[in-house]
Motif scaffolding. Structure first.
Motif, PDB file in Angstrom:
ATOM      1  N   TYR A   1      10.319   5.952  -6.173  1.00  0.00           N
ATOM      2  CA  TYR A   1      10.356   7.000  -5.165  1.00  0.00           C
ATOM      3  C   TYR A   1      11.438   6.672  -4.148  1.00  0.00           C
ATOM      4  CZ  TYR A   1       5.734   8.415  -6.855  1.00  0.00           C
ATOM      5  OH  TYR A   1       4.688   8.817  -7.611  1.00  0.00           O
ATOM      6  N   SER A   2      11.882   7.693  -3.424  1.00  0.00           N
ATOM      7  CA  SER A   2      12.770   7.469  -2.290  1.00  0.00           C
ATOM      8  C   SER A   2      11.904   7.108  -1.090  1.00  0.00           C
ATOM      9  CB  SER A   2      13.587   8.733  -2.003  1.00  0.00           C
ATOM     10  OG  SER A   2      14.350   8.550  -0.836  1.00  0.00           O
ATOM     11  N   LEU A   3      11.931   5.838  -0.714  1.00  0.00           N
ATOM     12  CA  LEU A   3      11.028   5.362   0.334  1.00  0.00           C
ATOM     13  C   LEU A   3      11.770   5.250   1.655  1.00  0.00           C
ATOM     14  CD1 LEU A   3       9.007   2.666  -1.610  1.00  0.00           C
ATOM     15  CD2 LEU A   3       8.302   4.949  -0.982  1.00  0.00           C
ATOM     16  N   ASP A   4      11.893   6.355   2.317  1.00  0.00           N
ATOM     17  CA  ASP A   4      12.458   6.342   3.652  1.00  0.00           C
ATOM     18  C   ASP A   4      11.415   5.779   4.626  1.00  0.00           C
ATOM     19  OD1 ASP A   4      14.842   7.520   2.822  1.00  0.00           O
ATOM     20  OD2 ASP A   4      13.911   9.505   2.924  1.00  0.00           O
ATOM     21  N   PRO A   5      11.852   5.207   5.746  1.00  0.00           N
ATOM     22  CA  PRO A   5      10.858   4.712   6.703  1.00  0.00           C
ATOM     23  C   PRO A   5       9.940   5.827   7.161  1.00  0.00           C
ATOM     24  CG  PRO A   5      13.067   3.931   7.263  1.00  0.00           C
ATOM     25  CD  PRO A   5      13.227   4.958   6.171  1.00  0.00           C
TER      26      PRO A   5
ATOM     27  N   LYS B   1       3.137  13.315  -4.339  1.00  0.00           N
ATOM     28  CA  LYS B   1       4.379  13.125  -3.602  1.00  0.00           C
ATOM     29  C   LYS B   1       4.198  12.007  -2.576  1.00  0.00           C
ATOM     30  CE  LYS B   1       6.267  16.656  -5.669  1.00  0.00           C
ATOM     31  NZ  LYS B   1       7.306  16.462  -6.712  1.00  0.00           N
ATOM     32  N   LEU B   2       5.251  11.220  -2.388  1.00  0.00           N
ATOM     33  CA  LEU B   2       5.166  10.096  -1.466  1.00  0.00           C
ATOM     34  C   LEU B   2       4.949  10.574  -0.027  1.00  0.00           C
ATOM     35  CD1 LEU B   2       5.520   7.000  -0.990  1.00  0.00           C
ATOM     36  CD2 LEU B   2       7.896   7.532  -0.460  1.00  0.00           C
ATOM     37  N   MET B   3       3.980   9.958   0.648  1.00  0.00           N
ATOM     38  CA  MET B   3       3.719  10.262   2.043  1.00  0.00           C
ATOM     39  C   MET B   3       3.927   9.056   2.955  1.00  0.00           C
ATOM     40  SD  MET B   3       0.298  12.653   1.760  1.00  0.00           S
ATOM     41  CE  MET B   3       0.507  13.318   3.410  1.00  0.00           C
TER      42      MET B   3
ATOM     43  N   ALA C   1       0.868  -1.183   0.000  1.00  0.00           N
ATOM     44  CA  ALA C   1       0.000   0.000   0.000  1.00  0.00           C
ATOM     45  C   ALA C   1       0.899   1.225   0.000  1.00  0.00           C
ATOM     46  CB  ALA C   1      -0.904   0.006   1.224  1.00  0.00           C
ATOM     47  N   ILE C   2       0.566   2.191  -0.822  1.00  0.00           N
ATOM     48  CA  ILE C   2       1.347   3.416  -0.905  1.00  0.00           C
ATOM     49  C   ILE C   2       0.392   4.590  -0.841  1.00  0.00           C
ATOM     50  CG2 ILE C   2       1.328   3.395  -3.437  1.00  0.00           C
ATOM     51  CD1 ILE C   2       4.169   4.584  -3.316  1.00  0.00           C
ATOM     52  N   VAL C   3       0.788   5.648  -0.152  1.00  0.00           N
ATOM     53  CA  VAL C   3      -0.036   6.856  -0.032  1.00  0.00           C
ATOM     54  C   VAL C   3       0.726   8.014  -0.656  1.00  0.00           C
ATOM     55  CG1 VAL C   3      -1.211   8.467   1.512  1.00  0.00           C
ATOM     56  CG2 VAL C   3      -1.126   6.027   2.074  1.00  0.00           C
ATOM     57  N   LEU C   4       0.078   8.700  -1.604  1.00  0.00           N
ATOM     58  CA  LEU C   4       0.641   9.874  -2.250  1.00  0.00           C
ATOM     59  C   LEU C   4      -0.228  11.086  -1.927  1.00  0.00           C
ATOM     60  CD1 LEU C   4       1.374   8.457  -5.833  1.00  0.00           C
ATOM     61  CD2 LEU C   4       2.888   8.447  -3.836  1.00  0.00           C
ATOM     62  N   SER C   5       0.406  12.239  -1.853  1.00  0.00           N
ATOM     63  CA  SER C   5      -0.360  13.473  -1.707  1.00  0.00           C
ATOM     64  C   SER C   5      -1.107  13.743  -3.005  1.00  0.00           C
ATOM     65  CB  SER C   5       0.572  14.639  -1.367  1.00  0.00           C
ATOM     66  OG  SER C   5       1.550  14.799  -2.393  1.00  0.00           O
ATOM     67  N   PHE C   6      -2.211  14.455  -2.892  1.00  0.00           N
ATOM     68  CA  PHE C   6      -3.003  14.768  -4.078  1.00  0.00           C
ATOM     69  C   PHE C   6      -3.303  16.267  -4.083  1.00  0.00           C
ATOM     70  CE2 PHE C   6      -6.901  15.274  -6.504  1.00  0.00           C
ATOM     71  CZ  PHE C   6      -6.644  14.474  -7.614  1.00  0.00           C
TER      72      PHE C   6
END
Length: 234
Positions: free
Chosen positions: A225-229, A67-69, A58-63
């Motif tokens: 994306y850069s997926l930081d914790p 942008k990755l959230m 599951a991935i959440v992006l701003s709308f």
């Protein structure tokens, strides 16, 4: 796992699974019942080589800026057989686990799969939406049921996906000249709104960024994306 509004047993036979779909499909809402959308999620699931383990992301992006959230991954042993039209029973337990690990709650979820564009009008996107009481959209890569007229080649073009006299979705060209995707209502959204949101989440590629990146996470491919914790405080 996220709390379900309409829980049911997942350890069922295919016949029992069909009965669950028939019972729950009447709960699907096909009109807009949306909050203000600031966060859009994508979910997808992949299987290991022996189809013994399902890995969901599951991935959440701003709308609308995408942008990755947040992101999360979960996996489970596969306990349900491969049966067309019943993929939700193989994938959703792990998808629910992944959604339950998110720190940022999405306003709407875009699923890799169908909503009401399904033989029983209750594909994985509708199943997930009804379970959680949350707006969902189905975006299928292949046609499961229905027929349509010829689709123009230009990006943004769409025609209705019909089954008999019933409109069950939209055939949408997300990029000029590429194969279309099949958009359908999951839950608590109208079809034209679903088409608009899928286009708004699509950049340079055929699939919306939500499910495209969820698929990469679920399959273990290099991430775009850069997926930081995510921060522990949400």
């Amino acid at each position: 796992m996220m709390p379900a509004l309409h829980p049911h047993d997942w350890n069922v036979t295919p016949q029992e699974a069909v009965a669950i779909q028939e019972r729950m499909r009447h709960l699907v809402e096909t009109a807009d019942r949306l909050p203000q959308i600031y966060r859009v999620a994508g979910v997808d699931a992949c299987f290991d080589a022996d189809s013994q383990i399902v890995r969901a992301a599951a991935i959440v992006l701003s709308f609308p800026d995408l942008k990755l959230m947040d992101h999360a991954v979960a996996q489970r042993a596969v306990k349900f057989p491969y049966v067309s039209g019943l993929f939700a029973f193989r994938e959703l337990p792990a998808v629910l686990d992944a959604l339950g690990r998110l720190h940022k709650s999405p306003d709407i979820i875009i699923c890799d799969g169908h909503g009401i564009a399904h033989p029983r009008r209750f594909g994985i996107a509708s199943h997930l939406g009804v379970l959680l009481g949350q707006p969902t959209i189905g975006v299928g890569k292949t046609l499961l049921v229905g027929h349509h007229i010829e689709l123009p080649r230009e990006k943004g073009s769409w025609v209705s996906l019909d089954d008999g006299n019933e409109v069950i979705g939209a055939v949408l060209r997300t990029q000029t000249g590429v194969k279309p995707v099949y958009v359908s209502i999951g839950h608590r959204i109208a079809l034209q709104t679903a088409v608009r949101l899928v286009l708004a989440c699509t950049t340079r590629y055929r699939l919306p960024e939500t499910t495209r990146e969820a698929h990469r996470l679920a399959s273990g491919k290099p991430r775009l994306y850069s997926l930081d914790p995510p921060p522990s405080n949400g």
